[in-house]
Design an enzyme around this catalytic site. Structure first.
Site, PDB file in Angstrom:
ATOM      1  N   CYS A  92       0.876  -1.321   0.032  1.00  9.73           N
ATOM      2  CA  CYS A  92       0.156  -0.060  -0.040  1.00  9.73           C
ATOM      3  C   CYS A  92       0.933   1.296   0.051  1.00  9.73           C
ATOM      4  O   CYS A  92       1.946   1.208   0.529  1.00  9.73           O
ATOM      5  CB  CYS A  92      -0.902   0.253   1.314  1.00  9.73           C
ATOM      6  SG  CYS A  92      -2.085  -1.294   1.553  1.00  9.73           S
TER       7      CYS A  92
ATOM      8  N   ASN B  64      -0.762   1.622   5.876  1.00  9.09           N
ATOM      9  CA  ASN B  64       0.073   0.612   5.203  1.00  9.09           C
ATOM     10  C   ASN B  64       0.594  -0.333   6.273  1.00  9.09           C
ATOM     11  O   ASN B  64       1.521  -0.099   7.004  1.00  9.09           O
ATOM     12  CB  ASN B  64       1.325   1.414   4.440  1.00  9.09           C
ATOM     13  CG  ASN B  64       2.379   0.461   4.024  1.00  9.09           C
ATOM     14  OD1 ASN B  64       3.401   1.038   3.969  1.00  9.09           O
ATOM     15  ND2 ASN B  64       2.053  -0.859   3.735  1.00  9.09           N
ATOM     16  N   GLY B  65       0.170  -1.470   6.028  1.00  9.74           N
ATOM     17  CA  GLY B  65       0.866  -2.635   7.131  1.00  9.74           C
ATOM     18  C   GLY B  65      -0.257  -3.632   7.288  1.00  9.74           C
ATOM     19  O   GLY B  65      -1.341  -3.560   6.839  1.00  9.74           O
TER      20      GLY B  65
ATOM     21  N   TRP C  24      -2.751  -2.532  -1.758  1.00 16.36           N
ATOM     22  CA  TRP C  24      -2.577  -3.923  -2.240  1.00 16.36           C
ATOM     23  C   TRP C  24      -3.223  -4.779  -0.936  1.00 16.36           C
ATOM     24  O   TRP C  24      -2.919  -4.850   0.172  1.00 16.36           O
ATOM     25  CB  TRP C  24      -1.023  -4.366  -2.137  1.00 16.36           C
ATOM     26  CG  TRP C  24      -0.795  -5.480  -2.490  1.00 16.36           C
ATOM     27  CD1 TRP C  24      -0.485  -6.069  -3.791  1.00 16.36           C
ATOM     28  CD2 TRP C  24      -0.406  -6.673  -1.558  1.00 16.36           C
ATOM     29  NE1 TRP C  24      -0.413  -7.249  -3.799  1.00 16.36           N
ATOM     30  CE2 TRP C  24      -0.297  -7.977  -2.548  1.00 16.36           C
ATOM     31  CE3 TRP C  24      -0.396  -6.957  -0.242  1.00 16.36           C
ATOM     32  CZ2 TRP C  24       0.059  -9.117  -1.967  1.00 16.36           C
ATOM     33  CZ3 TRP C  24      -0.175  -7.917   0.112  1.00 16.36           C
ATOM     34  CH2 TRP C  24      -0.060  -9.308  -0.641  1.00 16.36           C
TER      35      TRP C  24
ATOM     36  N   LYS D 221       5.153  -3.714  -5.337  1.00 11.54           N
ATOM     37  CA  LYS D 221       6.746  -3.746  -5.449  1.00 11.54           C
ATOM     38  C   LYS D 221       7.539  -3.844  -4.210  1.00 11.54           C
ATOM     39  O   LYS D 221       8.375  -4.494  -3.822  1.00 11.54           O
ATOM     40  CB  LYS D 221       7.102  -2.230  -6.072  1.00 11.54           C
ATOM     41  CG  LYS D 221       8.455  -1.879  -6.134  1.00 11.54           C
ATOM     42  CD  LYS D 221       9.002  -2.502  -7.473  1.00 11.54           C
ATOM     43  CE  LYS D 221      10.565  -2.295  -7.438  1.00 11.54           C
ATOM     44  NZ  LYS D 221      10.886  -3.650  -8.400  1.00 11.54           N
TER      45      LYS D 221
ATOM     46  N   ARG E   4       3.395   0.383  -5.164  1.00 15.20           N
ATOM     47  CA  ARG E   4       3.193  -0.300  -3.802  1.00 15.20           C
ATOM     48  C   ARG E   4       1.796  -1.202  -3.809  1.00 15.20           C
ATOM     49  O   ARG E   4       1.679  -1.835  -2.846  1.00 15.20           O
ATOM     50  CB  ARG E   4       3.260   0.562  -2.818  1.00 15.20           C
ATOM     51  CG  ARG E   4       4.645   1.435  -3.058  1.00 15.20           C
ATOM     52  CD  ARG E   4       4.485   2.492  -1.794  1.00 15.20           C
ATOM     53  NE  ARG E   4       4.517   1.812  -0.558  1.00 15.20           N
ATOM     54  CZ  ARG E   4       5.637   1.408   0.456  1.00 15.20           C
ATOM     55  NH1 ARG E   4       6.730   1.744  -0.102  1.00 15.20           N
ATOM     56  NH2 ARG E   4       5.392   0.951   1.453  1.00 15.20           N
TER      57      ARG E   4
ATOM     58  N   LYS F  66      10.997 -14.132 -13.735  1.00 10.82           N
ATOM     59  CA  LYS F  66      10.625 -12.738 -14.321  1.00 10.82           C
ATOM     60  C   LYS F  66       9.130 -13.097 -15.489  1.00 10.82           C
ATOM     61  O   LYS F  66       8.381 -12.552 -15.438  1.00 10.82           O
ATOM     62  CB  LYS F  66      11.517 -12.484 -15.282  1.00 10.82           C
ATOM     63  CG  LYS F  66      12.325 -11.731 -14.721  1.00 10.82           C
ATOM     64  CD  LYS F  66      12.456 -10.190 -14.204  1.00 10.82           C
ATOM     65  CE  LYS F  66      11.754 -10.179 -12.839  1.00 10.82           C
ATOM     66  NZ  LYS F  66      12.725 -10.049 -11.569  1.00 10.82           N
TER      67      LYS F  66
ATOM     68  N   GLU G 245      15.624 -17.147 -11.893  1.00 15.31           N
ATOM     69  CA  GLU G 245      15.260 -15.585 -12.366  1.00 15.31           C
ATOM     70  C   GLU G 245      14.446 -15.469 -13.504  1.00 15.31           C
ATOM     71  O   GLU G 245      13.602 -14.763 -13.574  1.00 15.31           O
ATOM     72  CB  GLU G 245      16.538 -14.797 -12.117  1.00 15.31           C
ATOM     73  CG  GLU G 245      16.461 -13.296 -12.443  1.00 15.31           C
ATOM     74  CD  GLU G 245      15.329 -12.674 -11.478  1.00 15.31           C
ATOM     75  OE1 GLU G 245      14.810 -13.148 -10.370  1.00 15.31           O
ATOM     76  OE2 GLU G 245      15.017 -11.301 -11.593  1.00 15.31           O
TER      77      GLU G 245
ATOM     78  N   GLU H 233       5.783 -13.647 -13.459  1.00 14.53           N
ATOM     79  CA  GLU H 233       5.067 -12.740 -12.674  1.00 14.53           C
ATOM     80  C   GLU H 233       4.656 -11.727 -13.732  1.00 14.53           C
ATOM     81  O   GLU H 233       3.545 -10.920 -13.332  1.00 14.53           O
ATOM     82  CB  GLU H 233       6.136 -11.955 -11.903  1.00 14.53           C
ATOM     83  CG  GLU H 233       7.288 -11.156 -12.274  1.00 14.53           C
ATOM     84  CD  GLU H 233       8.226 -10.746 -11.230  1.00 14.53           C
ATOM     85  OE1 GLU H 233       7.706 -10.226 -10.080  1.00 14.53           O
ATOM     86  OE2 GLU H 233       9.261 -10.561 -11.384  1.00 14.53           O
TER      87      GLU H 233
ATOM     88  N   HIS I  36      15.701 -35.759 -13.240  1.00 15.14           N
ATOM     89  CA  HIS I  36      15.072 -36.348 -11.804  1.00 15.14           C
ATOM     90  C   HIS I  36      13.523 -36.051 -11.716  1.00 15.14           C
ATOM     91  O   HIS I  36      13.057 -36.098 -10.714  1.00 15.14           O
ATOM     92  CB  HIS I  36      15.987 -35.976 -10.702  1.00 15.14           C
ATOM     93  CG  HIS I  36      17.416 -36.200 -10.852  1.00 15.14           C
ATOM     94  ND1 HIS I  36      17.636 -37.713 -10.488  1.00 15.14           N
ATOM     95  CD2 HIS I  36      18.563 -35.755 -11.104  1.00 15.14           C
ATOM     96  CE1 HIS I  36      19.032 -37.541 -10.638  1.00 15.14           C
ATOM     97  NE2 HIS I  36      19.613 -36.311 -10.827  1.00 15.14           N
TER      98      HIS I  36
HETATM   99  C1  F6R Z   1      10.306  -9.865  -8.668  1.00 13.10           C
HETATM  100  C2  F6R Z   1      10.540  -9.187  -7.419  1.00 13.10           C
HETATM  101  C3  F6R Z   1      10.354  -9.673  -6.054  1.00 13.10           C
HETATM  102  C4  F6R Z   1      11.241  -8.976  -5.086  1.00 13.10           C
HETATM  103  C5  F6R Z   1      10.903  -9.492  -3.729  1.00 13.10           C
HETATM  104  C6  F6R Z   1      12.083  -8.880  -2.549  1.00 13.10           C
HETATM  105  O1  F6R Z   1      10.801  -9.337  -9.731  1.00 13.10           O
HETATM  106  O2  F6R Z   1      10.907  -8.005  -7.485  1.00 13.10           O
HETATM  107  O3  F6R Z   1      10.648 -10.858  -5.957  1.00 13.10           O
HETATM  108  O4  F6R Z   1      12.544  -9.555  -5.406  1.00 13.10           O
HETATM  109  O5  F6R Z   1       9.637  -9.046  -3.314  1.00 13.10           O
HETATM  110  O6  F6R Z   1      11.892  -7.493  -2.531  1.00 13.10           O
HETATM  111  P1  F6R Z   1      13.210  -6.482  -1.974  1.00 13.10           P
HETATM  112  O7  F6R Z   1      14.357  -6.940  -2.737  1.00 13.10           O
HETATM  113  O8  F6R Z   1      12.566  -5.282  -2.149  1.00 13.10           O
HETATM  114  O9  F6R Z   1      13.493  -7.131  -0.746  1.00 13.10           O
END
Ligand code: F6R
Length: 614
Positions: free
Chosen positions: A2, A100-101, A74, A609, A27, A491, A487, A494, A510
């Site tokens: 949020c 937020n929280g 969020w 984010k 956010r 990507k 990774e 998501e 396996h």
């Molecule tokens: C994926 C992504 C998330 C963050 C994760 C940790 O693209 O961005 O998986 O890497 O939420 O976030 P941080 O790095 O801000 O602790």
């Protein structure tokens, strides 16, 4: 998650708050709301959907109010809906709150308040808090500030909140615990926000509230106190380093694409002033100031989540391979709840782009309590994790706004590479010649990333066209590039919602090999490294089952090129630096596939984010 923002001053509050919310949408973006205090009358609009939907709802608002606050959500407690959106109003209609929280004990508090006759319209914990404040105000006969303080002392959980009272149009009260809150100091005007981006064009001065602090903000100034005992706190005003251009799209269709393209610069910025090739040194004060600890470390534990966890895995390869220190990598969420063995001889490194991830923050607090030396690798300056750690190294990637992490990831890899090479030099685990050759090579990485983007983007667009309708993807890599397989898969899933899995290539036999048929694209990260021959065998195994291989290969690799459907070339570098280069075409592939599928790449569904909830 949020985002919260607010304004008190002499300008019209509405446009400032709406623009602020747009910047905070990374956010959370499932609902949004705004409240203005127009001469002692609340004007409230809120809606499920994005800030643009809120704007539509506000079309006839026509407010000249100079105080107000807004929220982009969020969802945690209750589905995204108009009624669950913030702000929430107390039963008596006098107090408005954005949050937020998470209030963990909201259930107990709700039962108590219900027994006193309070009624709740929403499913949120926030509505419980605003009514708890009303309850405190009425039962204790105190002013709003004290009522908020009393209420927060009853609350278990995490919060950054902003509160307005209808009869006090010239005051906003804010408080924080484990969720960020910045106060922008203008000339006779003040801004509040989850980060500084909503007010960067208005002021370069800000106060960051510390955990356990609250502040009354009026036109006269900012009055900060401890939530616990009301002790007064002197505000520390900081100068913002953020620029407006950094948080705008700059001609790109999406932040994610902009951020992919920024990587040559963000990696360079991360290495600037640290990687001094001519002097033959890596200068990192965070390490140097604690050299005894680092050079003699018996064990390093790296904790993080998501993409940052993938960077941590590469950190493990780097530090063990080069500096020969045992490294363990843990998901922060698992680490914090499994009673880990940590001693004061351990170094615990947290990697986090936002520096606010709730699980990483909590795991770090645990490690600190147990006496470990804690080190942060964060992108957001002055974030909660950055402030908690004993020392650290910022990744200077600049603001990352696209929800999918790209430039922060490669900047994390740049920092981890520098740390590993520096430790290796001082521990004598690599020769002087190897040190010189590694730092010389590291310096060329920004140019090589530039080259990868230039040479592969059009090709990746074409590959994306071929596979955009596929439902599944497999990503394989070995050694340093196994985390890159994870990774790459993350990507893709998501932002395009295609099911994708990453595996160590040798693990394919396996289990996952059962998935391979002529409908299964397999992305194999296969640069010419120590494991080259092994990965060539893995490609053959896929070919025998008619899987379609898209390979990331070293320039001029004729052998793999002849075996695969598509080969994407990256420049030749030492194995330990290949992850930085190999990740870039995979970011582009995920981006272009998602675009072809019509997905909102900057704001993928269900994500945010900054994950400030457990
Ligand atoms: C994926 C992504 C998330 C963050 C994760 C940790 O693209 O961005 O998986 O890497 O939420 O976030 P941080 O790095 O801000 O602790």
């Amino acid at each position: 998650m949020c985002g919260i923002t607010g304004y008190i001053g002499h300008k019209e509050a509405y446009p400032i708050i709406i623009n602020g919310l747009k910047r905070l949408e990374y956010r959370g973006y499932d609902s949004a709301g705004i409240i203005l205090n127009e001469n002692g009358i609340f004007k409230l609009r809120k809606t499920k959907g994005k800030v643009s939907d809120l704007e539509v709802k506000c079309a006839k608002l026509n407010s000249k109010a100079t105080v107000g606050m807004g929220h982009t959500r969020w969802a945690t407690h209750g589905v995204p809906s108009d009624v669950n959106s913030h702000p929430h109003i107390s039963n008596n209609g006098r107090i408005a709150l954005i949050h937020n929280g998470i209030i963990e004990n909201y259930g107990t508090l709700k039962i108590m308040l219900t027994s006193k006759g309070y009624v709740f319209k929403s499913e949120t914990d926030t509505e419980v808090l605003v009514n708890l404040i009303q309850f405190m105000q009425e039962t204790q006969k105190v002013d709003l500030f004290t009522a908020i303080r009393y209420a927060l002392n009853e609350v278990i959980g995490a919060y950054a909140i902003a509160v307005m009272e209808v009869e006090q149009p010239e005051e906003i009260i804010v408080a924080r615990l484990s969720s960020p809150l910045a106060i922008g100091i203008g000339e006779n005007e003040y801004f509040i926000a989850s980060d500084a981006s909503p007010f960067v064009e208005f002021t370069k001065e800000a106060v960051y509230l510390e955990d356990g602090e609250m502040a009354a903000i009026t036109l006269e100034g900012v009055d900060i106190h401890k939530i616990k005992d009301n002790a007064k706190v002197n505000p520390i005003i900081q100068e913002l380093k953020l620029n407006l251009e950094e948080i705008e799209k700059g001609g790109y269709d999406h932040f994610m694409l902009k951020e992919i393209h920024e990587q040559p610069k963000s990696i360079m910025d991360t290495m600037r002033g640290r990687l001094l090739v001519e002097e033959g040194v890596i200068q990192m004060s965070g390490i140097w100031d604690h050299q005894e600890k680092f050079f003699n470390a018996e064990r390093i534990i790296i904790i993080s989540c998501g993409t940052s966890w993938h960077a941590a895995l590469i950190g493990e390869y780097l530090i063990e391979d080069l500096a020969r220190i045992p490294v363990e990598v843990e998901y922060a969420s698992e680490f914090r709840y499994r009673n880990p063995i940590i001693t004061d001889r351990d170094i615990v490194i947290a990697i986090s782009q936002s520096g606010e991830t709730a699980d990483t923050l909590a795991a770090l607090k645990l490690a600190k309590e147990k006496g470990a030396f804690i080190y942060g690798i964060c992108n957001v300056v002055d974030s909660s994790i950055a402030r908690l750690t004993d020392a650290g190294s910022y990744t200077h990637a600049g603001p990352e706004i696209g929800v999918a992490s790209t430039k922060a990831f490669t900047a994390q890899l740049a920092v981890l590479s520098m740390i590993a090479i520096k430790l290796a030099k001082h521990r004598g685990t690599i020769s002087k010649e190897r040190f010189t050759s590694l730092i010389t090579e590291l310096e060329t990485i920004p140019d090589k990333v530039e080259k990868v983007i230039r040479n592969t983007e059009e090709q990746v667009k074409e590959i994306a066209l071929l596979y955009s309708r596929t439902n599944n993807f497999l990503y394989l890599g070995r050694g340093y590039n196994y985390p890159i397989a994870l990774e790459g898969a993350l990507k893709l899933k998501e932002i395009s919602y295609i099911h994708a899995e990453g595996y160590p290539a040798a693990e394919m036999k396996h289990g996952p090999i059962a998935l391979i048929d002529n409908n299964m694209p397999v992305v194999v990260i296969a640069p010419k490294t120590l494991h080259y021959d092994k990965i060539v065998s893995n490609i053959q195994e896929i070919n025998s089952r008619k899987g379609k291989v898209i390979a990331i290969v070293t320039e001029n690799d004729i052998q793999v090129r002849s075996m695969v459907s598509q080969a994407i070339e990256i420049p030749d570098v030492s194995e330990c630096l290949t992850p930085i280069l190999a990740s870039v075409p995979l970011q582009l592939l995920a981006y272009y596939i998602a675009i072809l599928r019509g997905a909102n790449v900057d704001q993928p569904r269900n994500l945010a984010k900054s994950v400030t909830v457990e």
